[in-house]
Design a protein around this motif. Structure first.
Motif, short mmCIF file in Angstrom:
data_model
loop_
_atom_site.label_atom_id
_atom_site.label_comp_id
_atom_site.label_asym_id
_atom_site.label_seq_id
_atom_site.Cartn_x
_atom_site.Cartn_y
_atom_site.Cartn_z
N THR A 22 0.85 -1.19 0.00
CA THR A 22 0.00 0.00 0.00
C THR A 22 0.88 1.24 0.00
N LYS A 23 0.30 2.39 0.34
CA LYS A 23 1.04 3.64 0.40
C LYS A 23 0.67 4.38 1.68
N ALA A 24 1.48 5.36 2.04
CA ALA A 24 1.34 6.03 3.33
C ALA A 24 -0.02 6.68 3.51
N SER A 25 -0.60 7.17 2.44
CA SER A 25 -1.88 7.87 2.55
C SER A 25 -3.04 6.95 2.93
N GLU A 26 -2.83 5.64 2.84
CA GLU A 26 -3.91 4.69 3.12
C GLU A 26 -3.79 4.03 4.49
N ILE A 27 -2.81 4.43 5.27
CA ILE A 27 -2.63 3.83 6.60
C ILE A 27 -2.64 4.91 7.67
N GLU A 28 -2.88 4.48 8.90
CA GLU A 28 -2.94 5.41 10.02
C GLU A 28 -2.11 4.85 11.17
N LEU A 29 -1.21 5.66 11.70
CA LEU A 29 -0.28 5.23 12.74
C LEU A 29 -1.00 4.96 14.05
#
Length: 222
Positions: A45-52
């Motif tokens: 995936t890419k960073a914009s699709e995940i949440e820390l």
């Protein structure tokens, strides 16, 4: 919390479920490689699709079909799993953020894990099996979106054994232990643990992490 710089080992939510970052490859469009903690399924995936998410005391989650609760006050015993939240490895140790390792022995300063790592007491929290009334669910970002039937299934080792039949390790398989740069044969397998010929004990899920191990020979039994 949205991510602008993704770091290996971070816990993140992706499509409502808890994942861990195992690799970041900025050259690619889908640069973030994850695995889902409940069953080790790999995702690109890419960073914009995940949440820390930063794990904390009393958080409860599923690790490869079994539920654990983080307890920063419990003293570990041999056989316990630890989550390394503040890694500061010595020169001969090989671990990083949010590694999950099994305790082999305990002394006043540190624990020694089954991967021969010495982890100091301030670097980790203990993963206690099960959950309690004060636990905070982090297996899902919103558990109300997950049917009860699915939640029960997610905590089933037997479900994983069926789902991942082609990925299960067998006695006679040979893996490359990338951290030790050593090839070793599987000499014993239990419900959740694998023992390799060079003396290393690992959780079966860790063999699916391509940053740590690579299957180089599958024993056919013929």
């Amino acid at each position: 919390m949205k991510l602008y710089q993704v770091r290996k080992g971070q816990f993140v939510f992706y499509k409502n479920e808890l994942h861990k970052v195992y690799s970041v490859k900025p050259m690619f469009k889908q640069s973030v490689h994850l695995y889902r903690l409940k069953d080790m399924e790999q995702i690109l995936t890419k960073a914009s699709e995940i949440e820390l998410y930063k794990p904390k005391h009393n958080d409860t989650f599923i690790f490869y079909g079994k539920r654990y609760t983080i307890d920063q006050y419990t003293k570990p015993e041999p056989g316990d799993y630890i989550l390394i939240t503040k890694p500061a490895p010595d020169l001969l140790d090989h671990y990083s953020l949010n590694e999950i390792e099994k305790v082999e022995s305990v002394d006043d300063v540190s624990v020694t894990t089954t991967r021969d790592n010495g982890v100091k007491h301030h670097e980790y929290v203990v993963m206690v099996p099960g959950k309690n009334d004060a636990s905070q669910e982090i297996a899902y970002y919103d558990k109300d979106l997950v049917p009860e039937e699915q939640r029960l299934k997610d905590e089933s080792i037997s479900y994983l054994a069926e789902k991942d039949k082609m990925l299960q390790p067998y006695v006679g398989d040979v893996y490359l232990d990338k951290r030790k740069n050593t090839r070793a044969m599987v000499i014993a397998v239990s419900e959740s643990e694998v023992i390799l010929g060079h003396g290393v004990h690992v959780h079966v899920a860790e063999l699916l992490n391509e940053d740590s191990f690579e299957l180089v020979y599958r024993y056919s039994g013929d």
